[in-house]
Motif scaffolding. Structure first.
Motif, short mmCIF file in Angstrom:
data_model
loop_
_atom_site.label_atom_id
_atom_site.label_comp_id
_atom_site.label_asym_id
_atom_site.label_seq_id
_atom_site.Cartn_x
_atom_site.Cartn_y
_atom_site.Cartn_z
N VAL A 195 0.70 -1.10 -0.03
CA VAL A 195 0.18 -0.04 -0.06
C VAL A 195 0.86 1.25 0.13
O VAL A 195 0.47 2.35 -0.26
N GLY A 196 2.04 1.04 0.17
CA GLY A 196 2.90 2.49 0.36
C GLY A 196 2.76 3.02 1.43
O GLY A 196 2.39 2.62 2.52
N ASP A 197 3.04 4.39 1.56
CA ASP A 197 2.93 5.21 2.84
C ASP A 197 1.74 5.80 2.69
O ASP A 197 1.18 6.68 2.00
N ALA A 198 0.72 5.16 3.26
CA ALA A 198 -0.63 5.54 3.49
C ALA A 198 -0.79 6.29 4.78
O ALA A 198 -1.94 6.50 5.16
N THR A 199 0.42 6.69 5.61
CA THR A 199 0.29 7.30 7.00
C THR A 199 -1.05 6.76 7.58
O THR A 199 -1.03 5.61 8.23
N ALA A 200 -2.10 7.63 7.92
CA ALA A 200 -2.96 7.26 9.10
C ALA A 200 -3.97 6.20 8.67
O ALA A 200 -4.33 5.19 9.33
N ALA A 201 -3.95 6.00 7.42
CA ALA A 201 -4.71 4.86 6.74
C ALA A 201 -4.36 3.38 6.77
O ALA A 201 -4.73 2.58 6.69
N SER A 202 -2.64 3.47 7.15
CA SER A 202 -2.12 2.12 6.89
C SER A 202 -2.61 1.31 8.09
O SER A 202 -2.58 -0.03 7.66
N ALA A 203 -2.94 1.72 9.18
CA ALA A 203 -3.32 0.76 10.19
C ALA A 203 -4.74 0.08 9.84
O ALA A 203 -4.71 -1.33 10.04
N ALA A 204 -5.35 0.41 8.83
CA ALA A 204 -6.45 0.11 8.47
C ALA A 204 -6.32 -1.17 7.52
O ALA A 204 -6.83 -2.23 7.67
#
Length: 89
Positions: free
Chosen positions: A40-49
């Protein structure tokens, strides 16, 4: 429960020093690692989801993981840190 009881781990794996610190913190955790960041790459805050979804998808196809534990960790450059421990169904 202890670190040896974790069956799956989905670390946030941020780049640089944060990633090294996370890796060091998870050193004693036994579970199989699920690498989400490369997908997913660097999805910042969405990464945890995305990490949570990856754990649930992986566990859904593995009957041996029923009633086992999964750990999701997330960090970002601003210093926010989060973790959740799940009992898989």
């Amino acid at each position: 429960m202890g670190p040896q009881d974790v069956a799956l781990v989905a670390p946030g794996t941020p780049p640089g020093q944060l990633g090294k610190q996370e890796e060091s913190a998870l050193e004693g955790v036994a579970g199989e690692r699920i690498a989400v960041r490369p997908l997913v790459g660097d999805a910042t805050a969405a990464s945890a989801a995305f990490q949570l979804a990856a754990v649930l998808a992986h566990a859904g196809g593995e009957p041996a993981l029923v009633d086992r534990l999964a750990l999701v960790t997330a960090l970002d450059r601003d210093g926010t840190v989060g973790a959740t421990l799940l009992r898989l169904g």
